[in-house]
Design an enzyme around this catalytic site. Structure first.
Site, PDB file in Angstrom:
ATOM      1  N   SER A  83       0.806  -1.220   0.000  1.00  5.53           N
ATOM      2  CA  SER A  83       0.000   0.000   0.000  1.00  5.53           C
ATOM      3  C   SER A  83       0.839   1.270   0.000  1.00  5.53           C
ATOM      4  O   SER A  83       0.405   2.305  -0.512  1.00  5.53           O
ATOM      5  CB  SER A  83      -0.946   0.002   1.210  1.00  5.53           C
ATOM      6  OG  SER A  83      -0.211  -0.137   2.422  1.00  5.53           O
ATOM      7  N   ASP A 248      -6.107   7.735   8.332  1.00  4.73           N
ATOM      8  CA  ASP A 248      -6.344   6.451   8.989  1.00  4.73           C
ATOM      9  C   ASP A 248      -5.311   6.144  10.066  1.00  4.73           C
ATOM     10  O   ASP A 248      -5.338   5.075  10.670  1.00  4.73           O
ATOM     11  CB  ASP A 248      -6.387   5.317   7.959  1.00  4.73           C
ATOM     12  CG  ASP A 248      -5.076   5.155   7.197  1.00  4.73           C
ATOM     13  OD1 ASP A 248      -4.101   5.854   7.522  1.00  4.73           O
ATOM     14  OD2 ASP A 248      -5.038   4.313   6.289  1.00  4.73           O
ATOM     15  N   HIS A 251      -1.306   4.884   7.217  1.00  6.77           N
ATOM     16  CA  HIS A 251      -0.562   5.193   6.009  1.00  6.77           C
ATOM     17  C   HIS A 251      -0.072   6.634   6.036  1.00  6.77           C
ATOM     18  O   HIS A 251      -0.664   7.483   6.694  1.00  6.77           O
ATOM     19  CB  HIS A 251      -1.445   4.970   4.774  1.00  6.77           C
ATOM     20  CG  HIS A 251      -1.822   3.533   4.580  1.00  6.77           C
ATOM     21  ND1 HIS A 251      -3.033   3.028   4.985  1.00  6.77           N
ATOM     22  CD2 HIS A 251      -1.138   2.503   4.042  1.00  6.77           C
ATOM     23  CE1 HIS A 251      -3.081   1.734   4.696  1.00  6.77           C
ATOM     24  NE2 HIS A 251      -1.943   1.391   4.129  1.00  6.77           N
TER      25      HIS A 251
END
Length: 346
Positions: A83, A248, A251
């Site tokens: 990610s 979040d 990240h």
């Protein structure tokens, strides 16, 4: 070299050796500690949350101002990994690490750069084989250079470190055999994710740094270069969590990705021979030099932005490259842009 670095170098060499000879892995934790880690991880995951939003699609051509220069065909830049490589946590293509690196590379090379990103959110190192195949099969020629960011999910899902390193090394080797230069951003320091408490914080830091050091050894032996992301996603993130972490709390934010991209870009350029020659010589004032590979790997794991590249035999060059400001963000030109379906539904 500190006792901690000496110990990390020793463990990293053992992990890399197990990876090279097909070992199943070296356990970094006992059964009791592993149980504590899993329990704490479940609690942290509930609080941290995460995002299910798809990362922005940033594939395309960058550096359009250089398109009309004669004999300057676009450089091909491939991005693989998890990610972090995909750009999870930001909302605009220009904020992703792929776009930042492509824009920066285009400015330094003064030629267009074609970005192909096959990274997949949630990916572990076993997905790299699929990503390499996808990348090599879907371009007319092998990328000039590839950047891989992987490792965090290997740690959080308990993948044996030796297997993780072996899979990464195999991916680097395949890309090098295809003719691509390879730069790997090693596993970030997971002990800084907020909110993660003790003992998980200590365990996560220890495991991620040991994996980063072992990754460096494996990558160097496979013909690639590494840049440590651990410290970049460490003290700077810990000191400025609201600025460098995304919504979040897991990240990076746009500023966080820019910090990482500024660290990787000089090595990316150096791999292609685009950096000034005087920058290639070790500078003792910046604590650079030729070290045994394991020692260089251990020291790099403790300090973000540190590059390690092969020197000769079991020796490696440790460098702290000067970071250059990234060019103004630009959106990609939609040229031969892939669909998300082609990238595994990312």
């Amino acid at each position: 070299m500190s006792p901690i670095s000496t110990s990390r170098a020793r463990v990293a060499r053992r992990i890399a050796a197990a990876a090279a000879y097909g070992g199943g892995g070296i356990g970094l934790l006992g059964a009791t500690a592993a149980g504590v880690l899993l329990t704490e991880a479940r609690l942290a995951r509930r609080v941290v949350g995460g995002s299910n939003d798809a990362p922005p699609h940033a594939d395309g051509r960058y550096g359009s101002a250089f398109v009309h220069r004669l004999g300057r065909e676009p450089l091909l830049l491939g991005l693989l990994g998890d990610s972090t490589a995909a750009g999870q946590g930001v909302h605009r293509p220009r904020q992703t690490p792929g776009a930042l690196l492509a824009s920066g590379l285009a400015a330094v090379a003064e030629r267009p750069v074609e970005l192909r990103n096959v990274a997949l959110s949630g990916a572990r190192s076993h997905d790299l084989d699929r990503q390499v195949t996808l990348l090599l099969d879907d371009v007319e020629r092998a990328p000039d250079v590839c950047v891989i960011m992987i490792g965090a999910n290997d740690v959080t899902h308990g993948m044996p470190a030796a297997r993780s390193v072996r899979l990464l090394s195999d991916a680097v080797r395949r890309l090098r055999e295809a003719g691509s230069e390879v730069v790997v951003g090693t596993c970030p320091d997971l002990g800084t994710i907020e909110p993660v408490y003790q003992p998980l914080r200590w365990v996560a830091r220890r495991q991620s740094r040991q994996l980063a050091a072992a990754q460096t050894i494996g990558v160097i032996e496979a013909g690639g270069r590494t840049v440590s992301l651990g410290d970049l996603l460490g003290p700077e993130f810990a000191a400025n969590p609201r600025e460098l972490f995304g919504p979040d709390n897991f990240h990076p934010s746009a500023e966080g990705y820019a910090t990482a991209a500024m660290a990787v870009l000089p090595t990316l350029c150096a791999a292609l021979g685009l950096w000034p020659e005087d920058e290639e010589r070790p500078d003792a004032a910046r604590r650079e030099g030729i070290l045994p590979v394991a020692r260089a790997a251990a020291e790099a794991a403790a300090e973000g932005g540190t590059e390690v590249t092969a020197a000769r035999g079991r020796w490696a060059l440790l460098k702290h490259r000067k970071r250059r400001r990234l060019p103004a963000h630009t959106e990609p030109t939609p040229h031969h842009v892939w669909s998300r379906a082609a990238r595994g539904g990312q």
